[in-house]
Write a protein that holds these residues in place. Structure first.
Motif, PDB file in Angstrom:
ATOM      1  N   LEU A  74       7.529  -0.245   2.715  1.00  0.00           N
ATOM      2  CA  LEU A  74       8.990  -0.190   2.622  1.00  0.00           C
ATOM      3  C   LEU A  74       9.628  -0.709   3.907  1.00  0.00           C
ATOM      4  N   ASP A  75       9.053  -0.338   5.043  1.00  0.00           N
ATOM      5  CA  ASP A  75       9.594  -0.822   6.319  1.00  0.00           C
ATOM      6  C   ASP A  75       9.528  -2.350   6.397  1.00  0.00           C
ATOM      7  N   GLU A 120       8.701   2.182  -3.732  1.00  0.00           N
ATOM      8  CA  GLU A 120       9.233   3.509  -3.424  1.00  0.00           C
ATOM      9  C   GLU A 120       8.716   4.561  -4.404  1.00  0.00           C
ATOM     10  N   ASP A 150      12.151  -3.927   4.132  1.00  0.00           N
ATOM     11  CA  ASP A 150      13.496  -3.747   4.672  1.00  0.00           C
ATOM     12  C   ASP A 150      13.730  -4.544   5.959  1.00  0.00           C
ATOM     13  N   ARG A 175       2.616   3.324   1.606  1.00  0.00           N
ATOM     14  CA  ARG A 175       3.933   3.181   0.971  1.00  0.00           C
ATOM     15  C   ARG A 175       5.064   3.015   1.997  1.00  0.00           C
ATOM     16  N   ASP A 176       5.136   3.888   2.993  1.00  0.00           N
ATOM     17  CA  ASP A 176       6.229   3.834   3.947  1.00  0.00           C
ATOM     18  C   ASP A 176       6.189   2.559   4.792  1.00  0.00           C
ATOM     19  N   ARG A 177       4.990   2.124   5.149  1.00  0.00           N
ATOM     20  CA  ARG A 177       4.874   0.886   5.929  1.00  0.00           C
ATOM     21  C   ARG A 177       5.298  -0.323   5.093  1.00  0.00           C
ATOM     22  N   ARG A 219      10.906  -3.445  -4.143  1.00  0.00           N
ATOM     23  CA  ARG A 219      11.096  -2.269  -3.285  1.00  0.00           C
ATOM     24  C   ARG A 219      11.182  -0.996  -4.115  1.00  0.00           C
TER      25      ARG A 219
END
Length: 480
Positions: free
Chosen positions: A295-296, A284, A299, A291-293, A280
């Protein structure tokens, strides 16, 4: 925690401006007055020639001169002249003098004023009159310098007790320390045996043993435990990663245990089958559009046993890059060496330890050493400077270091330490002293009012005296 007082030359005792009307009959002067505002210094006086008696052919020229206390700077103001009868008419006809010319004995008075743009050196200066007397045809008769007034527009600095609080830390029951690091020990695919010469293993294994040796070489240290935590990367079946992470951690433990004679109970092992936290962090820091997808997804609560396969399906291009460039760094062994240091009670021994192994000392031992020196001495301040380097996040260490910095006028250091000095009354008082030193009196009063103590109120009173300071003009006695 026990406070002790420090001495700091900080706040200034001030007096209102004194500007007594002064007169010098032989120069034909009355009502001499000197004042200043933010932009300029002003000299005002009345020229009264009736009190000045000169021979008919004599001419006296008076030039006010403002001179710095050290004599390095000066400014000559517009002169005036008083002349005897014959010399007066001659001077008027020739128009040869700068400034006004008055006839000796005349009953007419005239106002004199001169404004000088303010310069810092004028804060401590002297007003003098340069007097030159000449006879007929300009023949010199005499020269004289007459000091008239001493000017002080800077509040006088006097030492005052600022009551800075050097706080005594609570005694440390057990001096516990830890040394940690990370080693990237390499294993062949699907194997858990250590090969010392495999890839860069000599260097990586040396990281662990060097850290252990650093503690063992400290004769006052005792190792309490060595914790090894092994991590595997997410690729492959989760059950296999469980086996690899556990087996490889135990292999590192066995390697280390063969080199040292610590009790088996000193070793603590654990393992993380898949280092998703490390992945992760790498995601990041990346610049991938997805990138954001990513990370989602990381998480989310997607089952860890199937998470890597799903990650590869959702982000195939990115996965290949991470597999090659990041996954190898997710296979590592973190180590934590916990140890204790014996206590020191002898000041001389503490002094030697600070010079050789300051990391061995607790905050209360640093304080014990500081008390052996005079408050405010160079040695006293040095102890707190070393203590805050050893304990950079401890509030007491930062407050004591801030006070030491303030006491020697190091505002840059004081500002840095005060950031971590906490929000207690003692820290707010130190911040008030800091801003007072910077002449930011509004902020100084804000912090001092938060304290609500008698010493804080006394400091506010002194600050208000400074704010109202107008300067002093002390006229010298002048004999005729």
């Amino acid at each position: 925690m026990k406070p002790t007082n420090g001495i700091i030359s900080l706040l200034l005792l001030a007096a209102p401006a004194m500007s007594m009307a002064q007169k010098v009959d032989r120069l034909g002067l009355t009502g001499i007055d000197i004042s200043r505002n933010a932009e300029s210094l002003r000299l005002e006086m009345t020229v009264s020639p009736s009190s000045c008696r000169l021979g008919t052919d004599r001419l006296m020229t008076v030039t006010p001169v403002l001179r710095s206390a050290d004599g390095a700077d000066s400014i000559r103001l517009t002169p005036y002249s008083i002349a005897g009868k014959n010399q007066y008419y001659y001077t008027i006809r020739s128009n040869s003098r700068e400034g006004k010319v008055y006839r000796s004995g005349s009953r007419n008075s005239d106002s004199y004023s001169a404004d000088v743009p303010w310069q810092e050196w004028m804060a401590e200066s002297t007003m003098e009159f340069d007097i030159s007397t000449s006879a007929c045809c300009g023949a010199p008769v005499g020269e004289e310098q007459l000091p008239v007034a001493d000017l002080n527009f800077e509040p006088p600095v006097i030492p005052v007790t600022a009551d800075l609080e050097y706080l005594e830390p609570a005694p440390t029951a057990v001096k516990e320390y830890a040394l940690e690091g990370r080693a990237y020990v390499n294993f062949p695919v699907n194997r858990t045996e250590i090969y010392f010469d495999y890839l860069n293993n000599p260097l990586e294994l040396k990281k662990i043993t060097n850290s252990i040796d650093t503690v063992r070489d400290n004769k006052d240290a005792t190792i309490q435990s060595i914790t090894l935590t092994g991590y595997a990367s997410p690729e492959g079946p989760y059950s296999n990663n469980v086996r690899l992470a556990k087996g490889r951690t135990e292999a590192v433990r066995d390697y280390v245990s063969r080199l040292y004679d610590f009790a088996p109970s000193a070793y603590i092992t654990s393992s993380v089958p898949e280092d998703w936290a490390g992945l992760r962090e790498a995601v990041e820091k990346s610049v991938f559009p997805m990138r954001d997808r990513m990370l989602d997804f990381i998480d989310s609560d997607y089952p860890i046993e199937k998470r890597n396969d799903r990650f590869r399906q959702l982000f195939p291009t990115e996965y290949e890059w991470f597999l090659k460039n990041v996954y190898p760094w997710l296979r590592h062994t973190d180590y934590l060496i916990k140890y204790t240091i014996r206590h020191y009670s002898d000041v001389e021994e503490i002094r030697k330890v600070m010079a050789t192994r300051p990391q061995n000392l607790s905050l209360d031992e640093f304080y014990l050493l500081a008390k052996s020196y005079p408050v405010g001495s160079m040695e006293y301040d040095e102890v707190f400077d070393v203590a805050v380097r050893m304990y950079p996040d401890e509030q007491i260490a930062n407050l004591n270091a801030a006070n030491a910095a303030l006491s020697r006028g190091d505002l840059v250091g004081a500002e840095r330490f005060l950031l971590k000095a906490g929000d207690g009354t003692d820290a707010d008082y130190a911040r008030g002293m800091y801003y007072a030193k910077k002449k930011d009196y509004d902020k100084a009063v804000d912090y001092l009012e938060k304290c609500g103590t008698n010493k804080a109120r006394a400091a506010i009173d002194r600050i208000n005296i400074i704010r109202n300071f107008e300067g002093t003009v002390l006229f010298r006695p002048i004999s005729e």
